[in-house]
Design a protein around this motif. Structure first.
Motif, PDB file in Angstrom:
ATOM      1  N   VAL A 191      26.798  35.858  43.045  1.00  0.00           N
ATOM      2  CA  VAL A 191      26.644  36.845  41.984  1.00  0.00           C
ATOM      3  C   VAL A 191      28.013  37.404  41.637  1.00  0.00           C
ATOM      4  N   GLY A 192      28.249  37.622  40.337  1.00  0.00           N
ATOM      5  CA  GLY A 192      29.527  38.158  39.894  1.00  0.00           C
ATOM      6  C   GLY A 192      29.350  39.138  38.755  1.00  0.00           C
ATOM      7  N   LEU A 193      30.310  40.051  38.625  1.00  0.00           N
ATOM      8  CA  LEU A 193      30.274  41.068  37.571  1.00  0.00           C
ATOM      9  C   LEU A 193      31.045  40.575  36.361  1.00  0.00           C
ATOM     10  N   MET A 194      30.391  40.580  35.196  1.00  0.00           N
ATOM     11  CA  MET A 194      31.015  40.131  33.967  1.00  0.00           C
ATOM     12  C   MET A 194      31.768  41.278  33.291  1.00  0.00           C
ATOM     13  N   ARG A 195      32.554  40.938  32.266  1.00  0.00           N
ATOM     14  CA  ARG A 195      33.359  41.942  31.566  1.00  0.00           C
ATOM     15  C   ARG A 195      32.512  43.051  30.967  1.00  0.00           C
ATOM     16  N   ASP A 196      31.309  42.694  30.496  1.00  0.00           N
ATOM     17  CA  ASP A 196      30.451  43.671  29.832  1.00  0.00           C
ATOM     18  C   ASP A 196      29.586  44.460  30.804  1.00  0.00           C
ATOM     19  N   GLY A 197      29.788  44.268  32.104  1.00  0.00           N
ATOM     20  CA  GLY A 197      29.028  45.016  33.100  1.00  0.00           C
ATOM     21  C   GLY A 197      27.739  44.348  33.526  1.00  0.00           C
ATOM     22  N   ASN A 198      27.415  43.198  32.916  1.00  0.00           N
ATOM     23  CA  ASN A 198      26.229  42.450  33.331  1.00  0.00           C
ATOM     24  C   ASN A 198      26.522  41.617  34.571  1.00  0.00           C
ATOM     25  N   ARG A 236      36.964  36.630  36.180  1.00  0.00           N
ATOM     26  CA  ARG A 236      38.150  37.457  35.953  1.00  0.00           C
ATOM     27  C   ARG A 236      38.417  37.497  34.455  1.00  0.00           C
ATOM     28  N   GLY A 237      38.123  38.640  33.848  1.00  0.00           N
ATOM     29  CA  GLY A 237      38.286  38.744  32.410  1.00  0.00           C
ATOM     30  C   GLY A 237      37.332  37.800  31.694  1.00  0.00           C
ATOM     31  N   LYS A 238      37.878  36.946  30.832  1.00  0.00           N
ATOM     32  CA  LYS A 238      37.066  36.001  30.078  1.00  0.00           C
ATOM     33  C   LYS A 238      36.893  34.666  30.800  1.00  0.00           C
ATOM     34  N   VAL A 239      37.506  34.530  31.947  1.00  0.00           N
ATOM     35  CA  VAL A 239      37.464  33.264  32.677  1.00  0.00           C
ATOM     36  C   VAL A 239      36.393  33.299  33.756  1.00  0.00           C
ATOM     37  N   ILE A 240      35.610  32.229  33.834  1.00  0.00           N
ATOM     38  CA  ILE A 240      34.596  32.081  34.881  1.00  0.00           C
ATOM     39  C   ILE A 240      34.861  30.767  35.604  1.00  0.00           C
ATOM     40  N   VAL A 241      34.934  30.842  36.917  1.00  0.00           N
ATOM     41  CA  VAL A 241      35.168  29.659  37.738  1.00  0.00           C
ATOM     42  C   VAL A 241      33.893  29.340  38.509  1.00  0.00           C
ATOM     43  N   LEU A 242      33.473  28.071  38.452  1.00  0.00           N
ATOM     44  CA  LEU A 242      32.297  27.598  39.165  1.00  0.00           C
ATOM     45  C   LEU A 242      32.686  26.429  40.060  1.00  0.00           C
ATOM     46  N   THR A 243      32.172  26.415  41.289  1.00  0.00           N
ATOM     47  CA  THR A 243      32.412  25.282  42.174  1.00  0.00           C
ATOM     48  C   THR A 243      31.188  24.373  42.183  1.00  0.00           C
ATOM     49  N   ASP A 244      31.430  23.083  42.358  1.00  0.00           N
ATOM     50  CA  ASP A 244      30.357  22.089  42.353  1.00  0.00           C
ATOM     51  C   ASP A 244      30.424  21.299  43.652  1.00  0.00           C
ATOM     52  N   THR A 245      29.472  21.551  44.562  1.00  0.00           N
ATOM     53  CA  THR A 245      29.482  20.871  45.853  1.00  0.00           C
ATOM     54  C   THR A 245      28.949  19.446  45.763  1.00  0.00           C
ATOM     55  N   VAL A 250      35.840  21.706  40.711  1.00  0.00           N
ATOM     56  CA  VAL A 250      35.782  23.103  40.291  1.00  0.00           C
ATOM     57  C   VAL A 250      35.973  23.157  38.780  1.00  0.00           C
ATOM     58  N   TYR A 251      35.139  23.965  38.121  1.00  0.00           N
ATOM     59  CA  TYR A 251      35.206  24.099  36.668  1.00  0.00           C
ATOM     60  C   TYR A 251      35.790  25.463  36.289  1.00  0.00           C
ATOM     61  N   ILE A 252      36.744  25.453  35.384  1.00  0.00           N
ATOM     62  CA  ILE A 252      37.238  26.676  34.764  1.00  0.00           C
ATOM     63  C   ILE A 252      36.562  26.770  33.400  1.00  0.00           C
ATOM     64  N   CYS A 253      35.797  27.833  33.191  1.00  0.00           N
ATOM     65  CA  CYS A 253      34.947  27.936  31.998  1.00  0.00           C
ATOM     66  C   CYS A 253      35.233  29.212  31.216  1.00  0.00           C
ATOM     67  N   ASN A 254      34.739  29.240  29.975  1.00  0.00           N
ATOM     68  CA  ASN A 254      34.729  30.486  29.218  1.00  0.00           C
ATOM     69  C   ASN A 254      33.429  31.231  29.519  1.00  0.00           C
ATOM     70  N   GLU A 255      33.176  32.312  28.814  1.00  0.00           N
ATOM     71  CA  GLU A 255      32.019  33.149  29.131  1.00  0.00           C
ATOM     72  C   GLU A 255      30.685  32.496  28.788  1.00  0.00           C
ATOM     73  N   ASP A 256      30.732  31.432  27.973  1.00  0.00           N
ATOM     74  CA  ASP A 256      29.521  30.678  27.664  1.00  0.00           C
ATOM     75  C   ASP A 256      29.364  29.483  28.596  1.00  0.00           C
ATOM     76  N   LEU A 257      30.214  29.417  29.614  1.00  0.00           N
ATOM     77  CA  LEU A 257      30.224  28.347  30.614  1.00  0.00           C
ATOM     78  C   LEU A 257      30.563  26.983  30.007  1.00  0.00           C
TER      79      LEU A 257
END
Length: 390
Positions: A191-198, A236-245, A250-257
């Motif tokens: 779970v992570g906190l987004m820029r908009d508080g969601n 972190r800011g507009k960047v979302i990082v996801l790991t894939d086992t 590892v994917y570096i994504c925008n806020e829409d993934l």
């Protein structure tokens, strides 16, 4: 005769133990000296650059024309936009640098500059225990298995309980009062906190990622590039990082993934957790390592021995939790009932918590706005520690 042999054997073991301790101490001393020298050089370079910027801005503010002021503002805006994707706001707070330009009118343009000053962080010799609470709720069917934790802007905590019989996310106040718990069809992993508080929640049995309001209302579901497994998450800011086992990347994504960049590392085995400072940090549960990549995805350091677990300095066993703080420090939860403190580039500093502090395996960890380290333990406890000497 047997007694003499036994005594000789004990002396030999004692000498070996002394030699091992001495070698470990020498490694720590060398690493600390290297880190101090590196930080001193980086700090001096940063101060020199900031001083130059302030001097130039001072001259433009005092003697520049309106057009020059607007040009300066334009250059700064463009540079901020370039850096925004990596959320560089910590630089201003770390160096006490403020540059405000009023662009509504050319006449009377205001330029405010505060000279940079650096206050070095002071890590306590031993983290101080503050309090703890139990996040196992009355509706839980089994002991809680925390695999994710995020701190909200108001101090609340959201915890992902991955235990199959529970499978829920839970929100608590800063002092441990349950506000809500939401059962899920798939096991929540992180779970992570987004820029908009969601709140963004990754899950194990599906590629979907859910987004919830802090009230507990589900806002939307986003299709992610991750192929199930144990998807680590860092925001972190507009960047979302996801790991894939599954795909071991590892994917570096925008806020829409939407994927901006994919990090491939031949050493990846089971990349399960992610965090960010100015680098991208990945904890690999299968490789028993933490990998530090720069923003371009290039590997710049490895903490641990790939494929080998251990309990000595510089070794890890199944790192399960990972986070950073406002200074860029890296915290790693080790299955050996320890929490390692690394510098921003992944060099060992100390054990911030040891087995005497943790009665169970540490899992998900985070640092709150007050600079307190929150450590979840298998079974249902979350413990809070102060580690900065204010």
């Amino acid at each position: 005769m047997q007694i003499d042999d036994w005594a000789d054997g004990m002396r030999e073991k004692t000498n070996q133990h002394k030699l091992s301790l001495k070698q470990s101490l020498e490694i720590e001393i060398k690493a600390e000296k290297k880190n101090i020298d590196s930080e001193r050089d980086e700090e001096q370079l940063t101060l020199t650059m900031l001083q130059s910027v302030c001097d130039t801005a001072d001259q433009v503010a005092k003697h520049g024309k309106d057009a020059e002021l607007l040009f300066l503002q334009q250059q700064i805006t463009e540079r901020i936009n370039q850096l925004e994707i990596y959320d560089m706001h910590h630089l201003g707070s770390a160096y006490n640098l403020q540059l405000n330009i009023d662009t509504e009118t050319v006449t009377g343009t205001k330029l405010t500059i505060r000279r940079p000053s650096v206050e070095r962080q002071r890590i306590m010799e031993k983290a101080q225990f503050l309090f703890m609470y139990d996040f196992k709720t009355k509706r839980d069917k089994e002991n809680a298995y925390p695999t994710g934790i995020a701190t909200l802007n108001n101090g609340d905590y959201c915890i992902a309980d991955n235990e199959y019989a529970n499978r829920k996310i839970k929100l608590f106040t800063s002092n441990g009062v349950l506000k809500w718990e939401i059962p899920m069809n798939s096991s929540p992993w992180n779970v992570g906190l987004m820029r908009d508080g969601n709140l963004m929640v990754t899950k194990r049995e599906t590629t979907d990622v859910d987004v919830y309001a802090s009230s507990g209302q589900q806002i939307k579901t986003i299709q992610s590039p991750v192929k199930c497994g144990s998807p680590g998450l860092a925001i972190r800011g507009k960047v979302i990082v996801l790991t894939d086992t599954i795909k071991k990347c590892v994917y570096i994504c925008n806020e829409d993934l939407k994927v901006i960049k994919t990090i491939h590392n031949e050493l990846f085995d089971e990349p399960s957790y992610a965090a960010m400072n100015e680098n991208i940090i990945v904890a690999d549960n299968g490789a028993h390592c933490v990998f530090i990549h720069n923003k371009d995805g290039e590997l710049i350091n490895t903490y641990g021995t790939p494929g080998e677990s251990g309990d000595e300095v510089g070794q890890l066993r199944n790192p399960y939790g990972l986070c950073t703080d406002q200074h860029g420090n890296i915290f790693v939860a080790d299955f050996n009932n320890k929490v390692h403190l690394l510098d921003k580039n992944g060099h060992f500093q100390k054990y911030i918590l040891s087995p005497s502090d943790l009665e169970a395996n540490p899992r998900a960890i985070t640092v709150n706005a007050n600079g307190h380290l929150a450590v979840t333990l298998y079974g249902g406890l979350v413990k809070f520690y102060k580690y900065l000497d204010e």
